[in-house]
Scaffold this active site. Structure first.
Site, mmCIF file in Angstrom:
data_model
loop_
_atom_site.group_PDB
_atom_site.id
_atom_site.type_symbol
_atom_site.label_atom_id
_atom_site.label_comp_id
_atom_site.label_asym_id
_atom_site.label_seq_id
_atom_site.Cartn_x
_atom_site.Cartn_y
_atom_site.Cartn_z
ATOM 1 N N LYS A 246 -43.541 -70.998 -34.351
ATOM 2 C CA LYS A 246 -42.690 -72.257 -34.320
ATOM 3 C C LYS A 246 -42.905 -73.202 -35.646
ATOM 4 O O LYS A 246 -43.418 -72.704 -36.414
ATOM 5 C CB LYS A 246 -43.343 -73.215 -33.101
ATOM 6 C CG LYS A 246 -43.171 -72.450 -31.763
ATOM 7 C CD LYS A 246 -43.745 -73.348 -30.603
ATOM 8 C CE LYS A 246 -43.646 -72.600 -29.385
ATOM 9 N NZ LYS A 246 -44.313 -73.409 -28.073
ATOM 10 N N TYR B 2 -34.795 -72.669 -23.909
ATOM 11 C CA TYR B 2 -36.010 -73.258 -23.056
ATOM 12 C C TYR B 2 -34.953 -73.796 -21.763
ATOM 13 O O TYR B 2 -35.509 -74.739 -21.185
ATOM 14 C CB TYR B 2 -36.384 -74.061 -23.786
ATOM 15 C CG TYR B 2 -37.710 -73.756 -24.452
ATOM 16 C CD1 TYR B 2 -38.879 -73.090 -24.018
ATOM 17 C CD2 TYR B 2 -37.585 -73.693 -25.997
ATOM 18 C CE1 TYR B 2 -39.783 -72.563 -24.889
ATOM 19 C CE2 TYR B 2 -38.523 -73.221 -27.050
ATOM 20 C CZ TYR B 2 -39.454 -72.672 -26.274
ATOM 21 O OH TYR B 2 -40.623 -72.050 -26.905
ATOM 22 N N PHE C 37 -41.122 -82.963 -20.937
ATOM 23 C CA PHE C 37 -41.122 -82.364 -22.046
ATOM 24 C C PHE C 37 -39.974 -81.878 -22.677
ATOM 25 O O PHE C 37 -40.109 -81.439 -23.993
ATOM 26 C CB PHE C 37 -42.344 -81.931 -22.391
ATOM 27 C CG PHE C 37 -42.328 -80.361 -21.345
ATOM 28 C CD1 PHE C 37 -41.702 -79.361 -22.051
ATOM 29 C CD2 PHE C 37 -42.904 -80.249 -20.213
ATOM 30 C CE1 PHE C 37 -41.627 -78.121 -21.523
ATOM 31 C CE2 PHE C 37 -42.976 -79.240 -19.397
ATOM 32 C CZ PHE C 37 -42.259 -78.165 -20.060
ATOM 33 N N ARG D 218 -50.192 -63.189 -24.419
ATOM 34 C CA ARG D 218 -50.739 -64.610 -23.803
ATOM 35 C C ARG D 218 -52.254 -64.695 -24.071
ATOM 36 O O ARG D 218 -52.667 -65.893 -24.434
ATOM 37 C CB ARG D 218 -50.154 -64.777 -22.476
ATOM 38 C CG ARG D 218 -48.695 -64.899 -22.631
ATOM 39 C CD ARG D 218 -48.175 -65.369 -21.155
ATOM 40 N NE ARG D 218 -48.327 -66.614 -21.158
ATOM 41 C CZ ARG D 218 -47.497 -67.734 -21.440
ATOM 42 N NH1 ARG D 218 -46.245 -67.599 -22.069
ATOM 43 N NH2 ARG D 218 -47.663 -68.991 -21.324
ATOM 44 N N THR E 205 -51.498 -73.166 -23.318
ATOM 45 C CA THR E 205 -50.375 -73.767 -23.655
ATOM 46 C C THR E 205 -50.862 -75.089 -24.475
ATOM 47 O O THR E 205 -50.430 -75.436 -25.398
ATOM 48 C CB THR E 205 -49.363 -74.515 -22.556
ATOM 49 O OG1 THR E 205 -48.861 -73.192 -21.884
ATOM 50 C CG2 THR E 205 -48.182 -75.163 -23.147
ATOM 51 N N ARG F 295 -53.871 -70.500 -30.558
ATOM 52 C CA ARG F 295 -53.581 -71.935 -30.316
ATOM 53 C C ARG F 295 -54.876 -72.901 -30.552
ATOM 54 O O ARG F 295 -54.791 -74.107 -31.121
ATOM 55 C CB ARG F 295 -52.939 -72.172 -28.962
ATOM 56 C CG ARG F 295 -51.403 -71.650 -28.765
ATOM 57 C CD ARG F 295 -50.929 -71.602 -27.649
ATOM 58 N NE ARG F 295 -49.453 -71.662 -27.418
ATOM 59 C CZ ARG F 295 -48.668 -71.251 -26.280
ATOM 60 N NH1 ARG F 295 -49.397 -70.968 -25.233
ATOM 61 N NH2 ARG F 295 -47.354 -71.302 -26.271
ATOM 62 N N ASN G 274 -47.582 -76.185 -30.670
ATOM 63 C CA ASN G 274 -48.579 -75.275 -30.369
ATOM 64 C C ASN G 274 -48.323 -73.972 -30.963
ATOM 65 O O ASN G 274 -48.981 -72.974 -30.681
ATOM 66 C CB ASN G 274 -48.957 -75.107 -28.566
ATOM 67 C CG ASN G 274 -47.536 -74.452 -27.974
ATOM 68 O OD1 ASN G 274 -46.643 -74.427 -28.628
ATOM 69 N ND2 ASN G 274 -47.608 -74.433 -26.778
ATOM 70 N N HIS H 140 -44.933 -69.043 -29.547
ATOM 71 C CA HIS H 140 -44.466 -68.838 -28.351
ATOM 72 C C HIS H 140 -44.428 -67.312 -27.726
ATOM 73 O O HIS H 140 -44.668 -66.549 -28.728
ATOM 74 C CB HIS H 140 -42.878 -68.946 -28.075
ATOM 75 C CG HIS H 140 -42.095 -68.694 -27.022
ATOM 76 N ND1 HIS H 140 -41.999 -69.190 -25.580
ATOM 77 C CD2 HIS H 140 -41.666 -67.321 -26.743
ATOM 78 C CE1 HIS H 140 -41.386 -68.456 -24.720
ATOM 79 N NE2 HIS H 140 -41.219 -67.450 -25.408
ATOM 80 N N GLU I 133 -35.517 -62.328 -23.890
ATOM 81 C CA GLU I 133 -35.704 -63.170 -24.905
ATOM 82 C C GLU I 133 -35.677 -62.434 -26.231
ATOM 83 O O GLU I 133 -34.962 -62.963 -27.259
ATOM 84 C CB GLU I 133 -37.376 -63.889 -24.936
ATOM 85 C CG GLU I 133 -37.273 -64.795 -23.674
ATOM 86 C CD GLU I 133 -38.820 -65.576 -23.880
ATOM 87 O OE1 GLU I 133 -38.717 -66.511 -22.664
ATOM 88 O OE2 GLU I 133 -39.634 -65.024 -24.439
HETATM 89 P P1 IDP Z 1 -46.157 -71.552 -22.596
HETATM 90 O O1 IDP Z 1 -45.523 -71.807 -24.106
HETATM 91 O O2 IDP Z 1 -47.642 -71.513 -22.846
HETATM 92 O O3 IDP Z 1 -45.401 -70.458 -21.985
HETATM 93 P P2 IDP Z 1 -44.616 -73.640 -21.141
HETATM 94 O O4 IDP Z 1 -45.223 -74.019 -19.729
HETATM 95 O O5 IDP Z 1 -43.496 -72.225 -20.981
HETATM 96 O O6 IDP Z 1 -45.983 -72.876 -22.009
HETATM 97 O O7 IDP Z 1 -43.815 -74.569 -22.054
HETATM 98 C C1 IDP Z 1 -43.096 -74.188 -23.169
HETATM 99 C C2 IDP Z 1 -43.307 -75.107 -24.280
HETATM 100 O O8 IDP Z 1 -42.880 -76.319 -24.046
HETATM 101 C C3 IDP Z 1 -44.656 -75.060 -24.609
HETATM 102 O O9 IDP Z 1 -45.256 -73.978 -25.524
HETATM 103 C C4 IDP Z 1 -44.984 -76.347 -25.371
HETATM 104 O O10 IDP Z 1 -44.449 -76.043 -26.755
HETATM 105 C C5 IDP Z 1 -44.047 -77.194 -24.633
HETATM 106 N N1 IDP Z 1 -44.699 -78.036 -23.411
HETATM 107 C C6 IDP Z 1 -44.968 -77.542 -22.396
HETATM 108 N N2 IDP Z 1 -45.556 -78.415 -21.570
HETATM 109 C C7 IDP Z 1 -45.744 -79.630 -22.213
HETATM 110 C C8 IDP Z 1 -46.236 -80.828 -22.105
HETATM 111 O O11 IDP Z 1 -46.865 -81.139 -21.080
HETATM 112 N N3 IDP Z 1 -46.052 -81.571 -23.147
HETATM 113 C C9 IDP Z 1 -45.441 -81.278 -24.262
HETATM 114 N N4 IDP Z 1 -44.932 -80.138 -24.429
HETATM 115 C C10 IDP Z 1 -45.017 -79.161 -23.587
HETATM 116 MG MG MG Z 2 -43.601 -70.288 -21.149
#
Ligand code: IDP
Ligand code: MG
Length: 141
Positions: free
Chosen positions: A10, A50, A58, A86, A92, A103, A113, A116, A127
């Protein structure tokens, strides 16, 4: 089963000059890099990528962040690639990520973070196809 997963380094990863370190961890963990390139998402393309999160609190911040600078996208292949990737990147929210995960090591917060990873083999294929044509993917021979 041999699977494919999409990785995105990212904009925070690129800004911190961590492309090399994160890529080295990915290779050391046994992933084959089939395709890799630098890209810049527009707000529109980040929103499309997304789309599953549209409506969540978010979402707007995520689209803003993901289009705020360049990213590196990678198509990765490995036995059990989705779950293993993962595990390598961690939860996350870096506060909840296991010690030694990408992370935990490098991310500042739940939004920014570093990386992805796809959440299922089916989404891994979808994807990868979002960013790569089949002519841009090469096995290690
Ligand atoms: P992941 O990337 O671990 O699969 P997802 O729930 O799919 O997590 O969320 C996609 C992305 O959205 C996360 O990697 C993060 O950048 C952002 N994100 C998810 N939840 C939050 C939150 O509660 N606050 C801020 N950003 C979030
Ligand atoms: Mg995800």
């Amino acid at each position: 089963m041999v699977e494919r997963t999409l990785a995105i380094l990212k904009p925070d990863c690129v800004r911190k000059k961590l492309i090399g370190e994160v890529t080295a961890r990915i290779e050391k963990a046994g992933f084959n890099i089939l395709g890799m390139k630098k890209i810049r998402l527009t707000q529109e393309s980040a929103g499309e990528f997304y789309a599953v999160h549209k409506g969540k609190p978010f979402y707007d911040g995520l689209v803003e962040f993901m289009s705020s600078g360049s990213c590196v996208v990678m198509a990765l292949e490995k036995e059990n690639a989705v779950a293993d990737f993962r595990t390598l990147i961690g939860a996350t929210d870096p506060k909840e990520a296991a010690p030694g995960t990408i992370r935990k090591l490098y991310a500042d917060n739940k939004g920014e973070n570093i990386v992805h990873g796809s959440d299922s083999p089916e989404n891994g294929e979808i994807e990868i196809n979002f960013f790569f044509s089949s002519r841009e993917l090469f096995a290690i021979e």
